[in-house]
Design an enzyme around this catalytic site. Structure first.
Site, PDB file in Angstrom:
ATOM      1  NE  ARG A   1      15.836 -97.298  30.751  1.00  0.00           N
ATOM      2  CZ  ARG A   1      14.832 -97.922  31.364  1.00  0.00           C
ATOM      3  NH1 ARG A   1      13.773 -97.257  31.796  1.00  0.00           N
ATOM      4  NH2 ARG A   1      14.889 -99.234  31.561  1.00  0.00           N
TER       5      ARG A   1
ATOM      6  CD  GLU B   1      17.184 -92.473  36.070  1.00  0.00           C
ATOM      7  OE1 GLU B   1      17.114 -93.633  36.521  1.00  0.00           O
ATOM      8  OE2 GLU B   1      16.352 -92.013  35.275  1.00  0.00           O
TER       9      GLU B   1
ATOM     10  CG  HIS C   1      13.700 -94.820  36.793  1.00  0.00           C
ATOM     11  ND1 HIS C   1      14.724 -94.876  35.893  1.00  0.00           N
ATOM     12  CD2 HIS C   1      12.750 -95.656  36.307  1.00  0.00           C
ATOM     13  CE1 HIS C   1      14.426 -95.721  34.915  1.00  0.00           C
ATOM     14  NE2 HIS C   1      13.213 -96.217  35.145  1.00  0.00           N
TER      15      HIS C   1
HETATM   16  C1  DGY Z   1      11.887-100.630  33.320  1.00  0.00           C
HETATM   17  O1  DGY Z   1      11.404-101.717  33.651  1.00  0.00           O
HETATM   18  O2  DGY Z   1      12.571-100.510  32.300  1.00  0.00           O
HETATM   19  C2  DGY Z   1      11.588 -99.464  34.178  1.00  0.00           C
HETATM   20  O3  DGY Z   1      12.269 -98.331  33.801  1.00  0.00           O
HETATM   21  C3  DGY Z   1      11.803 -99.778  35.632  1.00  0.00           C
HETATM   22  O4  DGY Z   1      10.815-100.650  36.026  1.00  0.00           O
END
Ligand code: DGY
Length: 328
Positions: A239, A268, A287
């Site tokens: 993240r 984002e 992402h």
């Molecule tokens: C998640 O699943 O948390 C990813 O960041 C996106 O697939």
């Protein structure tokens, strides 16, 4: 029962959901706002959410019929879990199925940054390649034999670490817990557990695999970056808010670390004027850690399974807030 889905999902999973319930799918690519979610979901027993939906305390409070929030992701930092649990709302996620795809993307970034692949691609396309072969053209860093530092030895961290065997790498890791994965990493890969500070000082490649929590927000800022080698690479596929982007920009610009591969950002989509995007030693992706056809299809099947189980009064397999079943 009524279910609101905040974006269309790949594959045929939603048709399966429609056979059992009344399903309303947000029809646009732009996410619904808080008010739009409330408007569409106010009579719903279930919602399927994405990590870009802010499922806050106020939003949850405005959905009186809600029984289950089924998140289409493994991470759920966008959901106020405490509030959901307090109101007896089940929260589920999609762990496991995206582990390998995310580990692959992590390695794509490691390779791209170390061997300057994105920069080399731009070099060819922009017509800068005018000499047949140059002894000093686009020199990068070795991956074979390097030391990889994993921050967070969970499923994805371990899958990234497993891929080091072909590269003959030493694995270091930092983890606050002792789990079957940390033990497997030590036993099967010879991984060495150490403090975050020690890992940052010793690793050639540092890869972040922690969830975003109050403890991990801003975990990698100036103090931590200053411990890294000048030749080291930072990779973040977890993240964005785990890393302080302003501090990272300064360290990369001044070449106090070698480069960074970033799949995630504080905001984002990241704005085009994010200074990190001006730097040649940054590889940025939008992402897409879990973005393979089969992974996203499997995630869709799981969100549907989770919501069907919850609405059928069965305990969903991928439950986030176990406490919801233990409160009066
Ligand atoms: C998640 O699943 O948390 C990813 O960041 C996106 O697939």
């Amino acid at each position: 029962m009524k279910i609101f889905v905040t974006r269309n999902l790949p594959g045929r999973a939603l048709s399966r959901l429609s056979e059992a319930h009344e399903v309303d799918v947000w029809e646009y690519e732009t996410p619904p706002t808080k008010d739009q979610i409330i408007e569409r979901a106010k009579e719903c027993a279930g919602i399927i959410t994405l990590l870009s939906d802010d499922i806050s305390r106020n939003l949850i409070a405005a959905l009186p019929e809600l029984k289950v929030i089924s998140q289409y992701a493994v991470g759920y930092n966008n959901i106020d879990i405490t509030e959901a649990t307090r109101r007896g709302i089940i929260v589920t996620n999609t762990p496991g199925v995206l582990t390998e795809a995310t580990a692959d993307l992590t390695w794509a970034l490691i390779l791209s940054v170390a061997r300057r692949i994105a920069e080399a691609d731009r070099y060819v396309r922009e017509g800068a390649w005018r000499v047949a072969w140059g002894p000093e053209l686009l020199l990068g860093m070795d991956i074979f034999g390097a030391t990889l530092g994993i921050i967070g030895m969970g499923r994805i961290g371990y899958a990234v670490a497993r891929r080091t065997t072909g590269f003959d790498m030493q694995v270091l890791y930092y983890s606050r817990s002792d789990t079957y994965l940390t033990r497997a990493a030590e036993k099967n890969l010879g991984a060495i557990k150490m403090s975050l500070e020690q890992l940052l000082a010793e690793a050639d490649i540092v890869s972040i695999h922690v969830p975003l929590t109050d403890q991990t927000r801003n975990m990698i800022a100036g103090k931590e970056l200053s411990l890294m080698k000048q030749t080291a690479i930072l990779i973040n596929t977890s993240r964005g808010a785990v890393v302080n982007e302003n501090d990272l920009y300064e360290f990369l610009r001044e070449r106090r670390i070698y480069g960074a591969g970033l799949d995630v950002f504080q905001q984002e989509p990241t704005p085009l004027d994010n200074h990190l995007l001006e730097l040649d030693n940054v590889v940025a992706t939008p992402h897409i850690g879990s973005a393979t056809v089969s992974t996203r299809n499997r995630m869709a099947q799981i969100v549907v399974d989770n919501i069907l189980q919850a609405l059928d009064n069965k305990k969903p397999k991928h439950l986030v807030n176990h406490e919801v079943y233990h409160q009066s």
